[in-house]
Design an enzyme around this catalytic site. Structure first.
Site, PDB file in Angstrom:
ATOM      1  N   THR A 298       9.297  35.503  17.211  1.00  0.00           N
ATOM      2  CA  THR A 298       9.976  35.316  15.926  1.00  0.00           C
ATOM      3  C   THR A 298       9.721  33.936  15.343  1.00  0.00           C
ATOM      4  O   THR A 298       9.634  32.956  16.076  1.00  0.00           O
ATOM      5  CB  THR A 298      11.502  35.541  16.053  1.00  0.00           C
TER       6      THR A 298
ATOM      7  N   ARG B 173      15.039  50.715  15.742  1.00  0.00           N
ATOM      8  CA  ARG B 173      15.877  49.534  16.044  1.00  0.00           C
ATOM      9  C   ARG B 173      15.584  48.379  15.077  1.00  0.00           C
ATOM     10  O   ARG B 173      14.454  48.043  14.805  1.00  0.00           O
ATOM     11  CB  ARG B 173      15.601  49.084  17.473  1.00  0.00           C
TER      12      ARG B 173
ATOM     13  N   GLY C 188      16.747  44.296  14.477  1.00  0.00           N
ATOM     14  CA  GLY C 188      17.424  43.188  15.158  1.00  0.00           C
ATOM     15  C   GLY C 188      18.238  42.331  14.206  1.00  0.00           C
ATOM     16  O   GLY C 188      18.631  42.762  13.116  1.00  0.00           O
ATOM     17  N   ASP C 189      18.487  41.117  14.628  1.00  0.00           N
ATOM     18  CA  ASP C 189      19.316  40.181  13.852  1.00  0.00           C
ATOM     19  C   ASP C 189      18.572  39.549  12.674  1.00  0.00           C
ATOM     20  O   ASP C 189      19.194  39.112  11.708  1.00  0.00           O
ATOM     21  CB  ASP C 189      19.812  39.050  14.765  1.00  0.00           C
TER      22      ASP C 189
ATOM     23  N   THR D  22      16.549  32.792  16.730  1.00  0.00           N
ATOM     24  CA  THR D  22      15.588  33.590  17.489  1.00  0.00           C
ATOM     25  C   THR D  22      16.184  33.886  18.854  1.00  0.00           C
ATOM     26  O   THR D  22      16.894  33.057  19.414  1.00  0.00           O
ATOM     27  CB  THR D  22      14.234  32.876  17.647  1.00  0.00           C
ATOM     28  N   GLY D  23      15.887  35.074  19.351  1.00  0.00           N
ATOM     29  CA  GLY D  23      16.424  35.430  20.658  1.00  0.00           C
ATOM     30  C   GLY D  23      16.740  36.902  20.725  1.00  0.00           C
ATOM     31  O   GLY D  23      16.275  37.681  19.880  1.00  0.00           O
TER      32      GLY D  23
ATOM     33  N   GLY E 204      18.220  39.812  19.826  1.00  0.00           N
ATOM     34  CA  GLY E 204      18.882  40.093  18.560  1.00  0.00           C
ATOM     35  C   GLY E 204      20.263  40.714  18.649  1.00  0.00           C
ATOM     36  O   GLY E 204      21.154  40.380  17.868  1.00  0.00           O
TER      37      GLY E 204
END
Ligand code: ASP
Length: 323
Positions: A190, A218, A220-221, A241-242, A244
């Site tokens: 990301t 799916r 994510g964040d 980042t990580g 999500g």
């Protein structure tokens, strides 16, 4: 308050993870650092010429989206079905306007599409085919899905499928993928950027291919305003980042802003609390970059490393990878 007029700051990230020096080849490390520098260079050029924080972060992120090294745009990871589905968002701290696209498969630079949504639609988040139709109307470049194919990423998918795992990005590790994954755990990709321009405005943006082997559409964040991205001139600009799902559950980007607004936390206190206490406690791997209205910035992560860089009116560009 000390005036920030005529001062600018640009902070970028290229993802967090178990980025261990021993697992990285010298060539790959150099390539990452070089791309981060080019990203800072392109963004700073805009800020130095009195441009806006929004345009600077779009430019900085586009550089990383065009590189196969990062999990965004060209370097996006594969879904369970062997596709590349990308998410991106951008937010203007002056107006609280925002734009996002999710699950897009043909847009060369998803961040530019997110910006078009912010500036030229009455909506905030567009998904899939509709987002692509809109992006095309706005003149964004659409490409064949083969543009996003990357053999190394495809092997990461095969491995994730063998292990029946949904994984964060493994770029930057050497060819011994299997060993690295077992020994060093997960690694996330990301890209993101936050900026303060000379007009005193903050902005934040994030772009991703998501997680290797993600399924069933799916998301994510990253494209969710408040989770992966948030900007408000009265508090801060944040790009995350990580993993999500943890960033969505904890509404991380907005949480940083809320701690500053309601609890009068400093940016550093807020980021330290959320990344090193709250998320860590839940085993939520990740990090963020954030910048406040005075130009103070943080680059916090609870993993081994985060690709990151910063440039300000007073300081030359600085890029780093490890803790
Ligand atoms: N946050 C992204 C997602 O969960 C992944 C990442 O940051 O690497 O989609």
């Amino acid at each position: 308050m000390e005036s920030t007029k005529n001062k600018y700051v640009l902070v970028i990230h290229g993802g967090v993870g178990t980025i261990i020096k021993g697992n990285m080849t010298t060539e790959k490390e150099a390539a990452y650092l070089e791309t981060l520098k080019i990203s800072l260079f392109e963004g700073e050029k805009i800020l130095r010429n009195k441009g806006t924080a929004i345009n600077a972060i779009e430019a900085a992120i586009s550089v990383m989206e065009d590189s196969p090294l990062f999990n965004a745009g060209k370097g996006s990871v594969f879904t369970h079905e062997g596709k590349n589905e990308m998410d991106a968002s951008i937010m203007d701290g002056a107006s609280l306007n925002a734009g996002a696209v999710a699950s897009v498969t043909h847009i060369k630079n998803p961040i530019s599409a997110a910006l078009q949504v912010m500036q030229h639609s009455s909506h905030i988040m567009l998904v899939g085919d509709g987002a692509e139709k809109f992006a095309k109307q706005q003149g964004c470049e659409l490409v064949d899905t083969s543009y996003f194919y990357n053999e190394e990423r495809f092997q990461q998918l095969k491995l994730a499928q063998q292990n029946n795992e949904v994984m964060l990005d493994h770029s930057g590790e050497n060819n011994n993928l299997e060993g690295n994954i077992e020994n060093s755990g997960r690694k996330l990709g990301t890209v993101g950027a936050v900026a303060l321009d000379i007009h005193g405005n903050l902005a934040a943006a994030t772009s991703t291919g998501g997680m290797t082997n993600k399924q069933f559409g799916r998301i994510g964040d990253t494209p969710i305003i408040g989770a992966g991205t948030y900007a408000n001139n009265t508090t801060c600009a944040v790009s995350c980042t990580g993993h999500g799902e943890y960033f969505i559950k904890n509404v991380v980007a907005y949480d940083i802003s809320a701690l500053m607004e309601y609890k009068q936390s400093t940016l550093k206190e807020a980021a330290t609390y959320v990344i090193h206490k709250k998320l860590k406690h839940q085993n939520g791997e990740g990090g963020l970059i954030a910048l406040d209205k005075k130009g103070n910035y943080v680059m916090s992560f609870n993993t081994e490393g985060m690709y990151r860089g910063v440039v300000t009116t007073d300081h030359k560009p600085k890029v780093e990878i490890y803790k």
